[in-house]
Motif scaffolding. Structure first.
Motif, mmCIF file in Angstrom:
data_model
loop_
_atom_site.group_PDB
_atom_site.id
_atom_site.type_symbol
_atom_site.label_atom_id
_atom_site.label_comp_id
_atom_site.label_asym_id
_atom_site.label_seq_id
_atom_site.Cartn_x
_atom_site.Cartn_y
_atom_site.Cartn_z
ATOM 1 N N THR A 102 34.976 45.782 33.561
ATOM 2 C CA THR A 102 34.060 44.565 33.603
ATOM 3 C C THR A 102 33.347 44.285 35.009
ATOM 4 N N LEU A 127 39.360 46.686 35.523
ATOM 5 C CA LEU A 127 38.890 46.106 36.098
ATOM 6 C C LEU A 127 37.790 46.619 36.237
ATOM 7 N N ASP A 157 41.830 33.520 32.755
ATOM 8 C CA ASP A 157 44.521 33.796 32.613
ATOM 9 C C ASP A 157 44.151 32.191 32.876
ATOM 10 N N LEU A 214 38.399 37.472 36.189
ATOM 11 C CA LEU A 214 39.943 37.646 35.753
ATOM 12 C C LEU A 214 40.543 36.513 35.997
ATOM 13 N N ALA A 215 40.921 35.974 37.107
ATOM 14 C CA ALA A 215 41.664 35.095 37.503
ATOM 15 C C ALA A 215 40.625 33.379 36.866
ATOM 16 N N ASP A 223 32.817 38.411 40.414
ATOM 17 C CA ASP A 223 33.267 40.131 40.211
ATOM 18 C C ASP A 223 33.501 39.773 38.979
ATOM 19 N N ARG A 233 45.317 47.955 33.387
ATOM 20 C CA ARG A 233 44.672 46.497 33.931
ATOM 21 C C ARG A 233 43.779 47.145 35.344
ATOM 22 N N ASP A 238 37.344 40.733 39.289
ATOM 23 C CA ASP A 238 38.605 39.912 40.208
ATOM 24 C C ASP A 238 38.179 38.420 39.969
#
Length: 887
Positions: A475, A472, A601, A597-598, A592, A468, A594
């Protein structure tokens, strides 16, 4: 005075005397004689061990046949005694049993006696092939007892004594066979297993006599004999309890495990309780159904006892056979080894004697050349000492040259020079070589360790994919490149479908193999510059850059779903899992790592919600959903601080009396300006963050203080009442959870045994940290309940090992009208009671459901039939009396 030439000539002249090989041959030959003698003794000892093991195996086999014959004969007597008593009206009338009910059971008893006689005949036939004389003698006694039983030619007690005498005859022969198996020379494991089998057989014999002795105390109606037969029953019981106590001394771990499993069988415990003379008053007469139940239970226990005895004897036979095979193998191996050793030693003596002389001659000639200053290469063949001397002379010439070369390489920093790997002779060479090697080794180890640590910190150990943190970082780097170049970056969130069932059904090792195969398939679908990472569990992400069109990402997602969904063979199982994929795309420079990724998800969550096995792209609707969730999280935090939350209490009642047994504390949110918010809207949001821990702590404190207040107001009338608080999975795995519970109890002044913590079975089974915390919580004295049991993957068999006290049956089973669900609820209740758990049935909404729970002896219930969740003041009013039901 002799000249130098004369001395040299003398030294080179051959010495007279006995050749060296003669001395060497004699030196080796004497030990050979001892080796031959010792080998003969060892081989004979091994053969004796083999014979002892074979005798032990033969004795165990004979003991098994004797035990079968004795046991079947003892089983037969029960049915003969019962038929005799059932056909005698005087006995039946004397006992006080209804004659019609007794005769109704006679066909069953007669059929059972016939089947047991057939089993006895079969056992005696097997014994006859092994011990014909004993079998004929015992067979005669058996036929005589059968004739007496069929003709009613003697007293009932005498018939029982005839069978006892036959059993004792077989038992004596069985003890003799056991003693033969325990004779000197039998290996210790086999002796222990045979001794265990003897103890188990003795227990089986005493156990089989308890029911006949008990029945004899009931049906012997002769004057003055009742006391005697009861005394025989009590004496037999003492023998039985003594034999049972001896089984605590079993030595073999396999037999210990069998006995522990057998000793806790319900039928064993039930018969022990029923046949204990201390539990039966003199003159007490059971009903016909009770007698039939005892006989049936005794039959079931006989089957289990036969399996126990057979298992211990079979284990002893296996050990004896293994000992025999091992002893035979050792004998053969020892004989072959001894022969090889003698032959090799003899041949070696001859070769050694011939070669040593030649080797020493060659070495002497080379040494003479070196002493004259010729730096020739010196070597030698022959014994190690000769080769060592030759090697030492050979290396002496080049030592200084190699030391000079190594020192030069170190000075120049050439640590990879092959010369540095060669050891140097002499004290100085050893010091230089050790120092150089230490420097080279330290540098190399540091470089390798740094590389390994960097890889481990950035990669998942199971699949070797970036983890993970690395995902990040990758990414973020890709987004930075995208900002500079203006290219889009795509992130695919891959969530496996059905993977939990793999772990639950086939084990975590199989699940790990599936994850490795999924990782391989995902990598196989990507371009050279794209990256697949594992976030943890069954979640992966795929980083794609650059991206031309969103449609390309959707197409890639489809290929990934297709690749993952193909069947996988793992540990011999054919397994199929699927994948739901969320697609996030960087459309501007503001996003960004995070946030991207959110977004992916969230899109994956919608893919699962829309049927799984599909891909969804994060869009404006999902962005609005994320913003709404963030706003709701802030509102929950604000509401906790502003006192907007309150606790309602739903009564939990005794099924039999409908009196209050406790309450379940349920949190409610009276949001300012909006009113009550349904729990299913804010609880999942809180559970996705650390807010759920704060909410749990608040509910714990509020509920414990409220129950303490009720107890104080009721003045002792509410001391039995409990309060149940739901504990989230996130809070249960928090390291502070034990301190949170202890603090709430201490602040409220509430006894720990009045608090019940409810957890879901999924968290309880899947998270080992949760299980550890539950054990610590039980150590405080609180009770643990499994909430919504039946909706997860917990099996009934796991209940005995879980750290819980109460099982709450999910409302879907209580309210269901589907065929078989009534029986399933009954099974859950009985299983929970078997493992010492109390049961709470959830969702009781009508009197029919309550009636079924009363029939199944359920402990507690809750639901709208007894009352909805109420505010604290109204819930407290229910403590004054039974709950008024909706009916």
């Amino acid at each position: 005075m002799p000249t130098l030439d004369t001395l040299l000539h003398r030294t080179r002249a051959p010495h007279r005397g006995v050749p060296l090989w003669v001395y060497l041959t004699a030196l080796v030959g004497v030990p050979l004689v001892g080796v031959v003698a010792l080998s003969s003794i060892i081989v004979e000892t091994r053969r004796a061990e083999a014979r002892s093991a074979v005798r032990a195996a033969d004795a165990v086999q004979e003991t098994v046949l004797l035990d079968q014959a004795r046991r079947t004969a003892e089983n037969e007597v029960v049915w003969s005694l019962l038929l005799w008593a059932m056909d005698d009206p005087v006995i039946i009338e004397g006992i006080g049993l209804p004659s019609a009910q007794v005769q109704a059971q006679r066909p069953l008893i007669d059929g059972l006696r016939t089947s047991y006689r057939e089993a006895t005949d079969a056992a005696f036939a097997g014994l006859a092939a092994r011990r014909p004389e004993l079998a004929r003698s015992a067979r005669g006694a058996l036929e005589e007892a059968r004739a007496i039983a069929d003709a009613r030619a003697t007293r009932l007690n005498d018939l029982f004594l005839d069978y006892v005498e036959l059993s004792d005859q077989l038992w004596a022969a069985e003890r003799q066979s056991t003693a033969a198996a325990l004779a000197d020379g039998t290996p210790a494991p086999t002796r222990a297993a045979v001794a265990d089998a003897a103890l188990v057989a003795q227990y089986a014999q005493s156990a089989s006599r308890q029911l006949p002795l008990y029945l004899g105390s009931l049906i012997d109606q002769e004057a003055g004999s009742t006391i005697g037969t009861r005394l025989g029953w009590e004496t037999g019981w003492l023998t039985y309890t003594g034999a049972r106590a001896q089984l605590d001394e079993l030595a073999d771990p396999v037999n210990v495990a069998r006995w522990r499993e057998f000793s806790v069988l319900p039928v064993v415990l039930g018969l022990d309780a029923a046949l204990d003379p201390a539990a039966t008053a003199p003159g007490a007469v059971p009903t016909v159904l009770q007698v039939v139940s005892l006989v049936t239970q005794r039959t079931t226990r006989d089957v289990a006892t036969a399996e126990l005895v057979g298992g211990t004897f079979a284990h002893a036979q296996v050990l004896a056979a293994q000992d025999a095979d091992a002893a035979s193998d050792r004998s053969t191996t020892t004989l072959a080894l001894a022969g090889s050793l003698v032959a090799a030693a003899a041949l070696g003596a001859v070769l050694l004697a011939r070669s040593i002389g030649r080797s020493l001659g060659r070495l002497a000639a080379q040494a003479a050349q070196v002493s004259e200053g010729a730096l020739v290469e010196v070597g030698g063949r022959g014994p190690r000492e000769v080769r060592t001397v030759g090697a030492a002379l050979g290396t002496a010439v080049g030592s200084l040259r190699r030391i000079q070369d190594q020192a030069q390489a170190v000075a120049e920093g050439d640590l990879t020079n092959v010369l540095l790997e060669e050891p140097l002779p002499g004290p100085l060479g050893a010091v230089v070589h050790a120092s150089v090697q230490q420097i080279v080794s330290s540098v190399r180890q540091r470089e390798e360790l740094q590389s390994a640590l960097a890889h481990q910190a950035a990669h998942d150990p199971l699949t070797d994919l970036p983890n993970r943190a690395q995902a990040l970082a990758l990414t973020a780097a890709a987004l930075n490149r995208g900002r500079r170049s203006g290219d889009m970056v795509g992130l695919l969130f891959v969530d496996l479908d059905g993977f939990k069932a793999v772990n639950d059904g086939y084990g975590h090792a199989c699940g790990d193999e599936v994850l490795r195969e999924v990782a391989r398939r995902l990598r196989g679908q990507l371009r050279g510059g794209d990256v697949v990472c594992r976030l943890g569990g069954d979640e992966f992400v795929v980083l794609v850059e650059p991206v031309e069109l969103e449609a390309d990402l959707v197409e890639l997602a489809g290929r990934l779903i297709e690749a993952v969904s193909r069947p996988i063979t793992a540990q011999g199982h054919r397994i199929t899992v699927g994948a739901s994929i969320g697609v996030g795309v960087s459309r501007d420079a503001a996003v960004d790592a995070d946030a991207l990724l959110a977004e992916a998800d969230t899109a994956a969550y919608r893919a699962k919600a829309h049927g799984r096995g599909r891909a969804e792209v994060f869009d404006d609707a999902l962005r609005a959903q994320l913003l709404a969730q963030a706003a709701l999280e802030r509102a929950i935090a604000t509401g906790l601080g502003a006192g907007e939350f309150e606790v309602h209490y739903q009564p939990v009642v005794e099924v039999g009396s409908a009196s209050i047994a406790g309450y379940e504390a349920l949190v409610r949110w009276n949001r300012s300006g909006l009113g009550l918010v349904p729990p299913d809207e804010f609880i999942p949001v809180a559970e996705s963050t650390r807010l759920i821990c704060d909410l749990d702590r608040w509910v714990l404190g509020t509920a414990t203080r409220q129950l303490a207040a009720w107890r104080a107001a009721a003045g002792g009338a509410a001391d039995h009442v409990t309060v149940a608080v739901n504990l989230s999975g996130r809070h249960l795995t928090d390291r502070r959870v034990v301190d949170d519970v202890a603090a709430a109890l201490a602040a409220a002044g509430l006894p720990a045994d009045r608090l019940v913590l409810e957890v879901t079975e999924t968290v309880l089974v899947d998270d080992p940290v949760a299980a550890e915390h539950l054990t610590a919580l039980r150590g405080l004295g609180v009770s643990i309940a499994i909430d919504d049991f039946g909706t997860g993957y917990t099996s009934i068999g796991q209940l005995r090992s879980l750290p819980v006290d109460t099982l709450k049956i999910d409302r879907s089973f209580v309210a269901s009208t589907e065929p078989g669900h009534d029986q399933l609820v009954a099974l859950m209740i009985k299983a929970a009671h078997t493992f010492g758990l109390t049961v709470v049935a959830e969702g009781v909404e009508d009197v029919h459901q309550l009636g079924r729970l009363q029939e199944e002896r359920c402990d507690h219930a809750q639901g709208w039939w007894f009352g909805r969740p109420l505010p604290a003041d109204r819930a407290g009013e229910l403590l004054v009396g039974p709950v008024a039901t909706a009916g």
